[in-house]
Design a protein around this motif. Sequence first.
Motif, PDB file in Angstrom:
ATOM      1  N   SER A 137      13.640  -2.403  22.005  1.00  0.00           N
ATOM      2  CA  SER A 137      13.498  -1.250  21.126  1.00  0.00           C
ATOM      3  C   SER A 137      12.110  -0.853  20.926  1.00  0.00           C
ATOM      4  CB  SER A 137      14.184  -1.424  19.664  1.00  0.00           C
ATOM      5  OG  SER A 137      13.300  -2.290  19.033  1.00  0.00           O
ATOM      6  N   GLU A 142      12.274   2.390  16.308  1.00  0.00           N
ATOM      7  CA  GLU A 142      13.353   1.969  15.887  1.00  0.00           C
ATOM      8  C   GLU A 142      13.269   0.599  14.881  1.00  0.00           C
ATOM      9  OE1 GLU A 142      17.707   1.036  18.012  1.00  0.00           O
ATOM     10  OE2 GLU A 142      16.030   1.397  19.242  1.00  0.00           O
ATOM     11  N   GLN A 162      12.563   1.656  11.449  1.00  0.00           N
ATOM     12  CA  GLN A 162      13.634   1.769  10.697  1.00  0.00           C
ATOM     13  C   GLN A 162      14.501   0.894  10.159  1.00  0.00           C
ATOM     14  OE1 GLN A 162      12.081   5.150  10.163  1.00  0.00           O
ATOM     15  NE2 GLN A 162      14.549   5.686  10.275  1.00  0.00           N
TER      16      GLN A 162
END
Length: 207
Positions: free
Chosen positions: A74, A78, A81
């Motif tokens: 990732s 991301e 998050q």
Amino acid sequence: MPTLLNDWCVFCKGRTYFDKSHFLALFKVHSSLPEITKALSYFPQADSLVSRVNEVIQAGTLDDKLYLCPTIESSDFELMQKAKRWLQAQESFCKSLGDDELYKICQRAKLFYGNKDQFDDFDKLDVPSNWVLELVGDKVRDCRLLKTEQEYALFEALYGVAADYYLAWYMGQPLIKLDFDFRSYFEFWRLGGVGYFNEDKFLVFRK
């Protein structure tokens, strides 16, 4: 030839007794979907348990490692998050229990992305992350549905997948009557995320 899964089946049927630690490697040795399905067929909510355990197994690899490690790649964005959502889950839980000290620590923590070496300058055994872990663990023990020897052994086996309590509780959540967002942790873990609190930061790095 006897296998760990054979031992598990006779144990779940009440025909013999094993210490729960005997099954620590159950889902590492028997990780195929049919084996997982067989192992979990002795519990209520078996379909949900199978889905979660298989989901975790498929998100990682052993590859000569002692414990399952995540394999999904990732971006840093991301990952952060997912870290934010995991932090919010801990904050919400501490607030719901009225633990003002831990709630305020979670609330004021700022996300900080770094590397593993930056964690060597403080004692990881005495950080708020572990205080939250202990709080959640106490509630999980109180809220497990069955409280049988087989259920205790199952959670030992789930812990043995990755030596990770939160991940074990995510897999076993159908047997836990507790309002806690363990999925937010799984989504963070599956991207390789690791996080610790210090006084004012939630420090995030990759495994």
